[in-house]
Write a protein that holds these residues in place. Structure first.
Motif: not given
Length: 176
Positions: A56-60, A70-76, A82-83
């Motif tokens: 789903x589109x996320x504004x931020x 530092x082997x994985x970036x979490x985008x949430x 969602x993440x």
């Protein structure tokens, strides 16, 4: 003129009704900016975010490292929630030069558990001007500084805590 408008309106209607999805190319750019490295480079994302994802589109979006390695970036995204986890290409380590002197063996020290499974635990966190504490029951043994789960009465899910001493813990990220 009215004859042209109706067919064009019918063609445009499905596009307007389709739910907006998150742009995965924008996520790739955000991860590259966060890591400071391009996709495929050492320290950058291993590959692009899968364009088949229908997030789903996320504004931020928020980005953070998962763990200290530092082997994985979490985008949430918090609304809608969602993440995703984006693996990062590890830096190549230089091969160690063979040494003629034998290095002493490193033996890990295992600290004794100060909290045992089933023990009552007070979880406290705070700062200047405020503090919060909760009572719970330890779900595992823990040595000082180790993380463990605590069952708090009125919550369905256990809470993660860091052992301080017998019967005392704090929340991860909070100093004693």
């Amino acid at each position: 003129m009215r004859c042209l408008f109706v067919p064009l309106a019918l063609l445009a209607a499905p596009a307007l009704a389709a739910p907006p999805f998150q742009d995965t190319i924008a996520l790739d750019r955000a991860v590259a900016a966060f890591t400071g490295r391009a996709i495929g480079d050492e320290g950058g994302a291993r590959s692009v975010v899968d364009s088949r994802l229908k997030l789903a589109a996320c504004p931020t979006v928020s980005l953070s490292w998962r763990g200290g390695s530092h082997d994985t970036v979490v985008v949430a995204c918090t609304g809608p929630e969602w993440r995703i986890f984006v693996p990062v290409r590890a830096a190549a380590t230089a091969a160690a030069a063979p040494s003629t002197a034998a290095a002493p063996a490193i033996v890990p020290i295992k600290l004794a558990a100060v909290i045992k499974r089933g023990d009552p635990v007070t979880i406290a966190a705070g700062s200047t001007g405020f503090s919060i504490s909760r009572e719970g029951v330890a779900l595992a043994d823990a040595a000082p500084g180790a993380r463990f789960l605590v069952k708090v009465d009125d919550t369905r899910n256990p809470v993660q805590a860091v052992a301080i001493e017998a019967g005392r813990a704090t929340l991860p990220g909070w100093a004693e």
